[in-house]
Design a protein around this motif. Structure first.
Motif, PDB file in Angstrom:
ATOM      1  N   LEU A 113       0.810  -1.074  -0.013  1.00 30.46           N
ATOM      2  CA  LEU A 113      -0.120  -0.081   0.047  1.00 30.46           C
ATOM      3  C   LEU A 113       1.040   1.263   0.087  1.00 30.46           C
ATOM      4  N   PRO A 114       0.776   2.026  -0.882  1.00 29.93           N
ATOM      5  CA  PRO A 114       1.599   3.222  -1.023  1.00 29.93           C
ATOM      6  C   PRO A 114       1.497   4.210   0.166  1.00 29.93           C
ATOM      7  N   LEU A 115       2.521   4.740   0.421  1.00 30.11           N
ATOM      8  CA  LEU A 115       2.468   5.943   1.570  1.00 30.11           C
ATOM      9  C   LEU A 115       2.122   7.167   0.812  1.00 30.11           C
ATOM     10  N   ASP A 116       1.181   7.378   0.163  1.00 32.53           N
ATOM     11  CA  ASP A 116       0.961   8.630  -0.505  1.00 32.53           C
ATOM     12  C   ASP A 116      -0.225   9.263   0.184  1.00 32.53           C
ATOM     13  N   ASP A 117      -1.311   8.811   0.775  1.00 29.05           N
ATOM     14  CA  ASP A 117      -2.567   9.500   1.321  1.00 29.05           C
ATOM     15  C   ASP A 117      -2.308   9.193   2.912  1.00 29.05           C
ATOM     16  N   VAL A 118      -1.846   9.865   3.540  1.00 30.96           N
ATOM     17  CA  VAL A 118      -1.578   9.753   4.935  1.00 30.96           C
ATOM     18  C   VAL A 118      -2.122  10.517   6.069  1.00 30.96           C
ATOM     19  N   VAL A 119      -2.564  10.362   7.056  1.00 33.22           N
ATOM     20  CA  VAL A 119      -2.932  11.402   8.227  1.00 33.22           C
ATOM     21  C   VAL A 119      -2.183  11.072   9.414  1.00 33.22           C
ATOM     22  N   MET A 120      -1.433  11.657   9.982  1.00 29.42           N
ATOM     23  CA  MET A 120      -0.845  11.152  11.282  1.00 29.42           C
ATOM     24  C   MET A 120      -1.125  12.216  12.233  1.00 29.42           C
ATOM     25  N   LYS A 121      -1.440  11.666  13.308  1.00 28.02           N
ATOM     26  CA  LYS A 121      -1.785  12.427  14.581  1.00 28.02           C
ATOM     27  C   LYS A 121      -0.948  12.203  16.069  1.00 28.02           C
ATOM     28  N   GLN A 122      -0.578  12.777  16.577  1.00 28.75           N
ATOM     29  CA  GLN A 122       0.190  12.574  17.819  1.00 28.75           C
ATOM     30  C   GLN A 122       0.012  13.597  19.034  1.00 28.75           C
ATOM     31  N   ARG A 123       0.203  12.838  20.134  1.00 33.89           N
ATOM     32  CA  ARG A 123       0.381  13.788  21.440  1.00 33.89           C
ATOM     33  C   ARG A 123       1.615  13.328  22.176  1.00 33.89           C
ATOM     34  N   ALA A 124       2.222  14.317  22.839  1.00 32.08           N
ATOM     35  CA  ALA A 124       3.266  14.050  23.821  1.00 32.08           C
ATOM     36  C   ALA A 124       3.471  15.063  24.873  1.00 32.08           C
ATOM     37  N   GLY A 125       3.929  14.733  25.861  1.00 33.46           N
ATOM     38  CA  GLY A 125       4.116  15.762  27.128  1.00 33.46           C
ATOM     39  C   GLY A 125       3.005  15.599  28.388  1.00 33.46           C
ATOM     40  N   GLY A 126       3.204  16.369  29.162  1.00 29.71           N
ATOM     41  CA  GLY A 126       2.236  16.210  30.455  1.00 29.71           C
ATOM     42  C   GLY A 126       0.884  16.656  30.252  1.00 29.71           C
ATOM     43  N   PRO A 127       0.231  16.824  31.256  1.00 25.04           N
ATOM     44  CA  PRO A 127      -1.032  17.174  31.216  1.00 25.04           C
ATOM     45  C   PRO A 127      -1.288  18.700  31.114  1.00 25.04           C
ATOM     46  N   SER A 128      -2.265  19.024  30.661  1.00 26.90           N
ATOM     47  CA  SER A 128      -2.363  20.712  30.589  1.00 26.90           C
ATOM     48  C   SER A 128      -2.574  21.250  32.007  1.00 26.90           C
TER      49      SER A 128
END
Length: 234
Positions: free
Chosen positions: A157-172
């Motif tokens: 499967l080609p990596l052409d149409d990708v949505v990436m989401k991430q979270r790092a760090g502590g609480p707000s």
């Protein structure tokens, strides 16, 4: 580095859009660190989701299936759009309210059409997949038999149409947020490791543990990259 410039706006991250990333290296790090993703497709109007082992080989996600059937092979033959999702949970975020508590994670969804890897590239792609999941094992076992090769179909499967989401760090949190700061808040990281090898029932007592297993179980993390294999087989 941009993942793609052609993702329709309907598939952009709507909630907390600041967590979306187009960093190609972050995408590769995620895909190279995980071993299992989930492949989804609609079959006769019914959604089907199946977990699958995979490898990133260059600009593709590579997986395999049986030539005897399977929705993945049918989807590839029919040029049916699919979605492949990978998620890494890095920790739990403990805030001073359940509403504000969260997770640290990295996730990617790849949308596209599965391709059947051509016969002249299939052996290299299958080797790359095997080396990704069990590095070094190929050199320790017998070669695949012709019947086994004939029963296996390699897909990508080609990596052409990708949505990436991430979270790092502590609480707000802020000094003047009105919360009781005597209540503990922070992050509990999630760490993974391989356990002690367990021999099969037919493995003789005292049989030495192979180098590939020793290398796997003594690594600090399950992650590994396939950059060299990617360059050879992309």
């Amino acid at each position: 580095m941009t993942i793609t410039t052609s993702i329709p706006s309907a598939r952009r991250v709507r909630r907390l859009p600041d967590r979306e990333t187009s960093d190609r290296l972050a995408l590769h790090d995620l895909l190279d660190a995980e071993l299992v993703g989930h492949l989804a497709v609609a079959v006769d109007g019914v959604p089907v989701v199946v977990p699958m082992g995979y490898a990133r080989v260059g600009g593709h996600v590579v997986m395999h299936g049986s030539t005897g059937g399977g929705f993945a092979l049918r989807a590839a033959s029919a040029r049916t759009p699919v979605v492949f999702a990978v998620t890494a949970l890095d920790g739990l975020v403990y805030a001073r309210s359940l509403f504000d508590s969260s997770m640290n994670y990295r996730s990617a969804t790849v949308q596209g059409v599965l391709e059947i890897v051509p016969d002249d590239e299939a052996d290299a792609a299958l080797l790359a997949l095997s080396e990704r999941l069990m590095p070094g094992r190929t050199a320790e076992v017998r070669a695949m038999r012709r019947k086994e090769v004939a029963a296996t179909r390699v897909l990508r499967l080609p990596l052409d149409d990708v949505v990436m989401k991430q979270r790092a760090g502590g609480p707000s949190e802020e000094e003047g947020d009105g919360e009781d700061h005597s209540t503990w808040a922070g992050v509990v990281p999630l760490e993974r490791r391989w356990g002690a090898p367990v021999p099969s029932g037919l493995t003789p007592a005292g049989a030495p543990v192979p180098e590939s297993v020793i290398a796997l179980t003594t690594r600090a993390s399950p992650s590994a990259t396939l950059d060299e294999a990617s360059a050879r087989t992309a």
